[in-house]
Design an enzyme around this catalytic site. Structure first.
Site, PDB file in Angstrom:
ATOM      1  N   GLU A 115       0.850  -1.198   0.000  1.00  0.00           N
ATOM      2  CA  GLU A 115       0.000   0.000   0.000  1.00  0.00           C
ATOM      3  C   GLU A 115       0.882   1.244   0.000  1.00  0.00           C
ATOM      4  O   GLU A 115       2.085   1.161   0.297  1.00  0.00           O
ATOM      5  CB  GLU A 115      -0.945  -0.011   1.218  1.00  0.00           C
ATOM      6  CG  GLU A 115      -2.009  -1.096   1.108  1.00  0.00           C
ATOM      7  CD  GLU A 115      -3.055  -1.042   2.207  1.00  0.00           C
ATOM      8  OE1 GLU A 115      -2.872  -0.305   3.180  1.00  0.00           O
ATOM      9  OE2 GLU A 115      -4.055  -1.765   2.073  1.00  0.00           O
ATOM     10  N   HIS A 244      -9.370   9.783   2.790  1.00  0.00           N
ATOM     11  CA  HIS A 244      -8.993   8.714   1.869  1.00  0.00           C
ATOM     12  C   HIS A 244      -9.216   9.236   0.460  1.00  0.00           C
ATOM     13  O   HIS A 244     -10.273   9.810   0.163  1.00  0.00           O
ATOM     14  CB  HIS A 244      -9.833   7.458   2.106  1.00  0.00           C
ATOM     15  CG  HIS A 244      -9.218   6.242   1.477  1.00  0.00           C
ATOM     16  ND1 HIS A 244      -9.199   6.059   0.120  1.00  0.00           N
ATOM     17  CD2 HIS A 244      -8.578   5.191   2.006  1.00  0.00           C
ATOM     18  CE1 HIS A 244      -8.572   4.924  -0.159  1.00  0.00           C
ATOM     19  NE2 HIS A 244      -8.185   4.382   0.979  1.00  0.00           N
ATOM     20  N   ARG A 290      -1.281   9.057   1.297  1.00  0.00           N
ATOM     21  CA  ARG A 290      -2.686   9.437   1.086  1.00  0.00           C
ATOM     22  C   ARG A 290      -2.937  10.935   1.048  1.00  0.00           C
ATOM     23  O   ARG A 290      -3.744  11.409   0.269  1.00  0.00           O
ATOM     24  CB  ARG A 290      -3.524   8.878   2.240  1.00  0.00           C
ATOM     25  CG  ARG A 290      -3.780   7.442   2.065  1.00  0.00           C
ATOM     26  CD  ARG A 290      -4.621   6.940   3.160  1.00  0.00           C
ATOM     27  NE  ARG A 290      -4.705   5.503   2.944  1.00  0.00           N
ATOM     28  CZ  ARG A 290      -5.216   4.659   3.783  1.00  0.00           C
ATOM     29  NH1 ARG A 290      -5.713   5.089   4.919  1.00  0.00           N
ATOM     30  NH2 ARG A 290      -5.260   3.396   3.505  1.00  0.00           N
ATOM     31  N   HIS A 351     -11.713   9.828   6.446  1.00  0.00           N
ATOM     32  CA  HIS A 351     -11.486   8.398   6.607  1.00  0.00           C
ATOM     33  C   HIS A 351     -10.988   8.006   7.998  1.00  0.00           C
ATOM     34  O   HIS A 351     -11.461   7.035   8.581  1.00  0.00           O
ATOM     35  CB  HIS A 351     -10.459   7.979   5.552  1.00  0.00           C
ATOM     36  CG  HIS A 351     -10.180   6.519   5.506  1.00  0.00           C
ATOM     37  ND1 HIS A 351     -11.179   5.586   5.305  1.00  0.00           N
ATOM     38  CD2 HIS A 351      -9.028   5.816   5.624  1.00  0.00           C
ATOM     39  CE1 HIS A 351     -10.634   4.366   5.299  1.00  0.00           C
ATOM     40  NE2 HIS A 351      -9.340   4.481   5.506  1.00  0.00           N
ATOM     41  N   ARG A 386      -1.264   9.035   9.303  1.00  0.00           N
ATOM     42  CA  ARG A 386      -1.184   7.586   9.494  1.00  0.00           C
ATOM     43  C   ARG A 386      -0.685   6.885   8.239  1.00  0.00           C
ATOM     44  O   ARG A 386      -1.168   7.149   7.135  1.00  0.00           O
ATOM     45  CB  ARG A 386      -2.587   7.055   9.825  1.00  0.00           C
ATOM     46  CG  ARG A 386      -2.657   5.553   9.910  1.00  0.00           C
ATOM     47  CD  ARG A 386      -4.093   5.086  10.040  1.00  0.00           C
ATOM     48  NE  ARG A 386      -4.836   5.273   8.807  1.00  0.00           N
ATOM     49  CZ  ARG A 386      -5.584   4.324   8.227  1.00  0.00           C
ATOM     50  NH1 ARG A 386      -5.695   3.126   8.779  1.00  0.00           N
ATOM     51  NH2 ARG A 386      -6.254   4.573   7.131  1.00  0.00           N
TER      52      ARG A 386
END
Ligand SMILES: Cc1cc2nc3c(=O)[nH]c(=O)nc-3n(C[C@H](O)[C@H](O)[C@H](O)COP(=O)(O)OP(=O)(O)OC[C@H]3O[C@@H](n4cnc5c(N)ncnc54)[C@H](O)[C@@H]3O)c2cc1C
Length: 541
Positions: A115, A244, A290, A351, A386
């Site tokens: 990811e 997100h 992100r 998100h 994060r």
């Protein structure tokens, strides 16, 4: 009615259930949850859990990736502890019965996904239903445990602290305080019960519903953070809201997320004209962190006036795509998009909350006997941003540590210290004849938070939002004490508090870092802002 138990656990996601299972060996546990037990953020997690299990991976690399993503605000000792404990916690989940996907070669090795922001493949997953599989296994164990009582459709209203005196319109709390339990509304009977406990865990998850567009289910209204703040606990870093980049854009597809793992498998973001635009924003292109991707999409949409951008994975084999992402494939198909043949329309959405109730390395808040774990806590792992799939990991590791500490604390904790707790005082006895006040304020908060306190912020918009929330808070306050409480009203009060705290944090932080971006201060300022934004409710005497 009053329940006396050793442990009160508020929330039935991965954090609450894991903690409950561990402490239940040592005492009576009440687990409360505001809707059906499986209705949690955990249940919707698709991608998986980040952990060092691959041959060529290392703890040092996972630590480095996490620190890089956190943009200067991660606590290194926390990051190292969480990363190193990861593999043990994953194996424990597997021992409990969670079946993670094995690699495609037919070996017994776990299949590890990639990811954004990770330098290696390290995402342990169960297809793209990871959260659901974990939730089911944990819930089954909790339901069959003799020491655990599960209370569905029970919403916590407020924590009860030693010094709490609920007066008309005022909750007072001293800062050196002790948690004695919580008032809880049973939504099917409309009764408020008192749970008197030795130790209380807040595991109430995130707060995506503060924003108009979110990947979170309806339960994510920041209740734990608001309750802790009202009780006088420290909260931190609430300005760091992760958006997100890719939620399905369709009028009926409420909250459906297109996992980052789709980009991990090679999907590319394109605009309406088919132009791949991420190369204009970051050298990692579609696998940038992100916040970079969300801001890029926000910028593209503001520039073009289009409603959405598109995620294109049509260059991959159709069978591979539908097997690797069965859940996403089916969901998109049900809304008319065959992702193996056409790009998926996507928009960013709120998100994940990186901030929350400030806790130490054992998940303890600064109110005695009160713990917070999972998305509701701020541990120092995520810093200003994060890293993908570090949140389920954090919840698991902290639930374990908090349970160990709570069990030790239990021996030295006397229930009687709190004495007899006053029953809930239903100050407003009338049923509301103006439910419109609640629904109007819900909509207004979520809309101005999206427009003024969203992905890109400015001083002017933040002050506008602050002005709005002050007025709404006054209205909610009056309404709250005049009418009988309902779950909608409880949640409205909590999203209003969360909105106020996010705005406060964003106004205080005069720089751009991680997820917080203010056009007036576009640069990071390490001289003054290499620190958490810590807030505490002013003491009301
Ligand atoms: C669509 C989606 C995909 C995600 N994918 C990933 C991923 O791949 N990897 C990853 O690491 N993270 C992922 N995340 C984030 C991750 O799922 C969450 O951070 C994590 O599950 C939070 O777990 P939790 O136990 O803290 O809270 P939750 O799972 O949200 O549980 C909170 C619980 O508290 C209850 N509750 C709330 N308020 C009250 C109240 N007042 N009274 C009683 N009960 C209350 C709720 O009903 C719920 O039971 C994703 C999140 C979403 C929304």
């Amino acid at each position: 009615m009053q329940y006396d138990v050793d442990f009160l656990v508020i929330g039935t996601g991965i954090a609450g259930l894991t903690f409950a299972l561990k402490v239940a060996e040592f005492g009576q546990v009440a687990v409360i949850t505001k809707k059906e037990a499986a209705e949690t953020n955990t249940n919707y997690a698709q991608g998986g859990i980040a952990s060092v299990l691959g041959k060529y991976d290392s703890f040092e690399l996972h630590v480095r990736d996490t620190l890089q993503s956190g943009d200067g605000l991660c606590k290194r000792d926390v990051v190292e502890m969480v990363v190193r404990d990861g593999p043990t916690r994953i194996r424990e989940l597997m021992d409990w019965g969670v079946a993670f996907s094995r690699d495609h070669t037919g070996s017994l090795e776990l299949d590890l996904g990639l990811e954004g922001g990770h330098s290696h493949k390290r995402i342990v997953h169960a297809g793209d239903f990871t959260g659901q599989v974990i939730e089911q296994v944990l819930l089954e164990r909790v339901r069959s445990h003799g020491n655990i009582g599960l209370f569905e459709n029970h919403i916590a209203v407020d924590l009860i602290t030693y010094s709490t005196r609920v007066k008309r319109g005022t909750v007072t709390a001293a800062h050196e305080d002790l948690c004695c339990g919580a008032y809880v509304l049973a939504t099917e009977t409309n009764e408020v019960h008192t749970f008197r406990t030795k130790l209380t865990l807040l595991a109430t998850g995130g707060a995506g519903k503060v924003y108009l567009y979110t990947s979170n289910p309806d339960v994510a209204t920041g209740d734990g953070i608001s309750m802790a703040y009202r009780a006088g606990a420290l909260v931190a870093n609430l300005e760091f809201v992760q958006f997100h980049p890719t939620c399905l854009y369709h009028p009926e597809a409420k909250n459906f997320l297109i996992s980052e793992a789709v980009r991990g498998e090679g999907a590319i973001l394109v605009d309406l004209r088919g132009r791949a635009f991420m190369k204009d924003y970051d050298s990692k292109q579609d696998l940038a962190c992100r916040d970079v991707v969300a801001r890029a999409i926000d910028h593209e949409l503001k520039k073009s006036g289009d409603d959405c951008v598109f995620l294109d994975i049509t260059h991959k084999e159709a069978d591979f795509v539908s097997e690797r992402f069965p859940n996403i494939y089916q969901k998109c198909l049900s809304f008319g998009t065959d992702m193996t043949k056409e790009p998926i329309p996507v928009v960013p959405a709120a998100h994940y909350m990186c901030g929350g109730v400030l806790v130490d390395m054992d998940g303890k808040t600064d109110i005695k006997r009160l713990y917070a774990v999972g998305e509701t806590a701020c541990t120092g792992l995520h810093g200003a941003n994060r890293l993908a799939s570090n949140s389920l990991l954090e919840a698991l590791v902290y639930a374990h540590r908090a349970a160990e500490k709570a069990v030790k604390d239990l021996q030295s904790t006397d229930m009687e210290v709190c004495g007899d707790l006053p029953p809930w005082d239903p100050l407003g006895t009338a049923d509301s004849d103006e439910a419109i006040v609640v629904s109007h304020n819900w909509d207004e908060i979520r809309r101005f938070m999206w427009n003024y306190v969203g992905i890109v912020r400015s001083n002017k918009r933040l002050l506008r939002a602050q002005h709005r929330i002050e007025n709404i808070q006054k209205e909610i306050h009056e309404y709250y004490w005049d009418f009988r409480i309902t779950s909608d009203l409880i949640e409205l009060r909590n999203i209003a508090t969360l909105a106020e705290l996010i705005i406060q944090g964003a106004i205080l932080r005069k720089e751009s870092r991680g997820l917080h971006y203010n056009i007036q201060y576009p640069e990071k300022d390490d001289r003054f802002w290499l620190k958490d934004t810590i807030l505490r409710r002013p003491f009301v005497g």
